[in-house]
Design an enzyme around this catalytic site. Structure first.
Site, PDB file in Angstrom:
ATOM      1  N   HIS A 164       0.825  -1.206   0.000  1.00  0.00           N
ATOM      2  CA  HIS A 164       0.000   0.000   0.000  1.00  0.00           C
ATOM      3  C   HIS A 164       0.862   1.260   0.000  1.00  0.00           C
ATOM      4  O   HIS A 164       1.573   1.524   0.970  1.00  0.00           O
ATOM      5  CB  HIS A 164      -0.893  -0.034   1.243  1.00  0.00           C
ATOM      6  CG  HIS A 164      -1.851   1.107   1.329  1.00  0.00           C
ATOM      7  ND1 HIS A 164      -1.944   1.908   2.448  1.00  0.00           N
ATOM      8  CD2 HIS A 164      -2.764   1.561   0.444  1.00  0.00           C
ATOM      9  CE1 HIS A 164      -2.885   2.808   2.250  1.00  0.00           C
ATOM     10  NE2 HIS A 164      -3.396   2.626   1.044  1.00  0.00           N
TER      11      HIS A 164
ATOM     12  N   GLU B 289       0.975  -0.689  -4.799  1.00  0.00           N
ATOM     13  CA  GLU B 289      -0.158   0.216  -4.970  1.00  0.00           C
ATOM     14  C   GLU B 289       0.347   1.639  -4.911  1.00  0.00           C
ATOM     15  O   GLU B 289       1.072   2.005  -3.981  1.00  0.00           O
ATOM     16  CB  GLU B 289      -1.190  -0.036  -3.858  1.00  0.00           C
ATOM     17  CG  GLU B 289      -2.534   0.587  -4.121  1.00  0.00           C
ATOM     18  CD  GLU B 289      -2.794   1.890  -3.368  1.00  0.00           C
ATOM     19  OE1 GLU B 289      -3.916   2.403  -3.482  1.00  0.00           O
ATOM     20  OE2 GLU B 289      -1.869   2.421  -2.691  1.00  0.00           O
TER      21      GLU B 289
ATOM     22  N   ASP C 248      -0.922   5.871  -5.839  1.00  0.00           N
ATOM     23  CA  ASP C 248      -2.011   6.775  -6.207  1.00  0.00           C
ATOM     24  C   ASP C 248      -1.492   7.763  -7.252  1.00  0.00           C
ATOM     25  O   ASP C 248      -0.335   8.187  -7.183  1.00  0.00           O
ATOM     26  CB  ASP C 248      -2.468   7.563  -4.972  1.00  0.00           C
ATOM     27  CG  ASP C 248      -2.812   6.630  -3.821  1.00  0.00           C
ATOM     28  OD1 ASP C 248      -3.909   6.062  -3.837  1.00  0.00           O
ATOM     29  OD2 ASP C 248      -1.960   6.462  -2.917  1.00  0.00           O
TER      30      ASP C 248
ATOM     31  N   HIS D 105      -0.802  10.634  -2.709  1.00  0.00           N
ATOM     32  CA  HIS D 105      -2.087  10.205  -2.175  1.00  0.00           C
ATOM     33  C   HIS D 105      -3.032  11.356  -1.855  1.00  0.00           C
ATOM     34  O   HIS D 105      -4.177  11.388  -2.303  1.00  0.00           O
ATOM     35  CB  HIS D 105      -1.894   9.354  -0.905  1.00  0.00           C
ATOM     36  CG  HIS D 105      -3.189   8.983  -0.265  1.00  0.00           C
ATOM     37  ND1 HIS D 105      -3.794   9.756   0.707  1.00  0.00           N
ATOM     38  CD2 HIS D 105      -4.013   7.941  -0.491  1.00  0.00           C
ATOM     39  CE1 HIS D 105      -4.939   9.195   1.068  1.00  0.00           C
ATOM     40  NE2 HIS D 105      -5.099   8.089   0.362  1.00  0.00           N
TER      41      HIS D 105
ATOM     42  N   GLU E  73      -3.970   3.409  -8.420  1.00  0.00           N
ATOM     43  CA  GLU E  73      -5.249   4.028  -8.060  1.00  0.00           C
ATOM     44  C   GLU E  73      -5.355   5.413  -8.674  1.00  0.00           C
ATOM     45  O   GLU E  73      -4.559   6.315  -8.360  1.00  0.00           O
ATOM     46  CB  GLU E  73      -5.418   4.133  -6.535  1.00  0.00           C
ATOM     47  CG  GLU E  73      -6.760   4.791  -6.225  1.00  0.00           C
ATOM     48  CD  GLU E  73      -7.048   5.001  -4.750  1.00  0.00           C
ATOM     49  OE1 GLU E  73      -6.327   4.449  -3.899  1.00  0.00           O
ATOM     50  OE2 GLU E  73      -8.015   5.732  -4.464  1.00  0.00           O
TER      51      GLU E  73
HETATM   52  O1  G3P Z   1      -5.791   0.546  -2.382  1.00  0.00           O
HETATM   53  C1  G3P Z   1      -6.760   0.837  -1.474  1.00  0.00           C
HETATM   54  C2  G3P Z   1      -6.504   2.048  -0.669  1.00  0.00           C
HETATM   55  O2  G3P Z   1      -5.353   2.666  -1.127  1.00  0.00           O
HETATM   56  C3  G3P Z   1      -7.621   3.013  -0.707  1.00  0.00           C
HETATM   57  O3  G3P Z   1      -7.456   3.976   0.246  1.00  0.00           O
HETATM   58  O4  G3P Z   1      -6.989   6.285   0.923  1.00  0.00           O
HETATM   59  O5  G3P Z   1      -5.184   4.620   0.971  1.00  0.00           O
HETATM   60  O6  G3P Z   1      -6.001   5.441  -1.187  1.00  0.00           O
HETATM   61  P1  G3P Z   1      -6.353   5.105   0.224  1.00  0.00           P
HETATM   62 CA    CA Z   2      -4.627   4.261  -2.657  1.00  0.00          CA
END
Ligand code: G3P
Ligand code: CA
Length: 505
Positions: free
Chosen positions: A266, A293, A295, A308, A368
């Protein structure tokens, strides 16, 4: 007569009792056999192949007299004997190779193997009986009909290490080995007996299975554009049976039977390094994460960056929304000092830099699309993914349905995941409508709806949950059929998986 009838009746009762006892005994025996064979204990595991969904491209039991049609010996000595294929290595340091099948991106190759002449592959006392080399057997990926390198293998190697090794390796065009991943052979896999071997390949990712249980995985399989499947042997004579190649669907996140969950880091390894930076991605990669993962959001001038929050305040030394800063301004930010002095100077990476790093250093991206994006902004993201040749290694996820719809329209080749904070009334219907590969709820939602994974799997959709850092919940989620865990602690989940693979918990 009565007495005789009684005697006869008594005898009849005795026979009935005997029959009942026999039936009971047989039933008990069948139940015992079933229980023994369904329980994967270190000493006795089923050799039968697990049911794999997909198109059977090769099914070969060697019931014919000679080599099957389309099978080409490309080194060593290969013949069919007593309903099995028997292979022996060639001379000049070359392994025996037999090539079959056709080039596939997503497939599972399985075979039953047994060494001959007393040689053992792996396990205590691994020995060579032919040619003096340490014995090994391998399942080949992308091997041309000529057998000439380069190609890749999942190899089971005995001899050198006391317990034997499993490897993913590439044979280079200079006939050297590049071993990308290796693991000790599970103790029970060695010995002079039938072993069910399988590799499941999805692009550059692959998993090694022994007797139906995963024992090693890689994200760094080197692929070529052609070549088929192959069996390879060295240092021993090996007989094979029941060879299957199954063409699989392209869903990259569905968890195979016998395999632990995918490790998805993450924002990178965000518990150990500043989130969404190249350094947190590197820590994640080295910690065993197969997926990272990240963003993505655009700068004021439209450059996609890995970040993020809506603004840069928390994770950099700057202030303001990223959409209000130019690329030059974002590039000047320090994205590491907030986490720790050792990380001073880390930058907010562009999506391009992150994709480039992954392509060169290994790994896959769960990207994401953060917040609302216009179609043009999504088009820019798609362009970056394609320009970096990463379409086969990226899954796009978003809470924003429009972002997924734009992605699907612009790049149908990219697998999609829908992030949710609560379950939809009918997740399968939503998955079908949006063409999802994975449905991604918070872990609590899956724990509260234990049938969710089964219904999604029946529709060919994976379930990936966020964000879980503790082993108690990993355990519960795995039992519910979760395919992948998004975690801030990828190295810990990777270690937990390894314990799982070797039966420690
Ligand atoms: O990948 C799931 C998670 O990242 C969603 O929440 O706020 O960490 O982007 P967030
Ligand atoms: Ca995320």
């Amino acid at each position: 007569m009565t007495k005789h009838r009684t005697a006869l009746s008594g005898t009849g009762r005795g026979r009935r009792l005997t029959l009942v006892a026999l039936v009971l005994a047989v039933l008990c025996g069948l139940v015992a056999v079933f229980l023994v064979y369904r329980t994967p204990s270190p000493g006795l595991r089923p050799v039968a192949a697990p049911a794999v969904k997909g198109e059977r491209v090769v099914v070969e039991d060697f019931s014919g007299a000679g080599l099957p049609d389309g099978w080409k010996a490309a080194g060593g000595d290969w013949k069919v004997e007593d309903g099995r294929l028997v292979g022996a290595p060639g001379g000049g340091g070359q392994p025996g190779r037999i090539v079959f099948g056709r080039h596939l991106n997503d497939f599972r190759l399985e075979a039953t193997a047994r060494t001959g002449g007393g040689a053992r592959l792996g396990g205590e006392g691994s020995t060579a009986r032919t040619g003096g080399a340490a014995p090994w057997v391998a399942l080949g990926v992308d091997v041309p009909a000529s057998g000439a390198a380069p190609w890749s293998v999942g190899a089971l190697r005995g001899g050198a290490a006391p317990g034997g090794l499993l490897e993913f390796a590439r044979r280079t065009d200079r006939d050297t080995w590049d071993v990308t991943d290796k693991a000790a052979l599970p103790a029970a896999a060695g010995g002079d007996r039938d072993v069910r071997l399988a590799v499941e390949v999805h692009g550059t990712r692959a998993r090694w299975f022994l007797d139906g249980r995963e024992a090693l995985r890689t994200s760094r399989l080197t692929r070529t554009a052609d070549g088929g499947q192959a069996l390879l042997v060295d240092g021993a004579r090996v007989s094979f049976d029941d060879v299957r190649v199954t063409k699989l669907g392209a869903n990259p996140l569905l968890r195979p039977v016998g395999s632990p969950m995918a490790v998805i880091a993450h924002r990178g390894a965000s518990s150990a390094a500043p989130e969404n930076t190249l350094v947190s991605d590197e820590v994640a990669r080295r910690g065993g994460a197969e997926w990272i993962e990240n963003d993505v959001q655009p700068s004021k001038d439209g450059v996609p960056y890995v970040l993020h929050d809506t603004d840069v305040d928390r994770t950099t030394d700057g202030t303001g929304p990223i959409r209000s800063l130019t690329a030059a301004e974002v590039d000047a930010l320090d994205a590491g000092s907030w986490f720790g002095p050792a990380y001073a100077g880390a930058r907010v990476p562009t999506l391009a830099a992150q994709l480039d790093d992954l392509r060169r250093r290994g790994g896959n991206m769960l990207l994401e699309i953060k917040g609302r994006h216009s179609r043009a902004e999504v088009a820019r993201i798609v362009e970056e993914i394609r320009d970096h040749g990463m379409a086969g290694r990226v899954v796009v996820q978003s809470f924003d349905v429009d972002a997924l719809k734009y992605t699907r329209a612009l790049a149908p080749e990219l697998p999609l995941g829908l992030l949710r904070t609560e379950l939809d009334p009918d997740p399968v219907a939503v998955a079908r409508e949006l063409g999802l590969s994975t449905y991604n709820p918070p872990a609590g939602e899956l724990l509260a709806h234990p049938g969710l994974a089964k219904s999604l799997h029946a529709a060919g959709v994976a379930v990936t949950v966020w964000t879980v850092d503790d082993a108690t919940r990993w355990n519960s989620l795995e039992a519910l059929g979760t395919d992948g865990i998004i975690t801030n602690r990828p190295a810990e989940l990777s270690g937990w998986n390894a314990g799982r693979l070797h039966g420690d918990h």
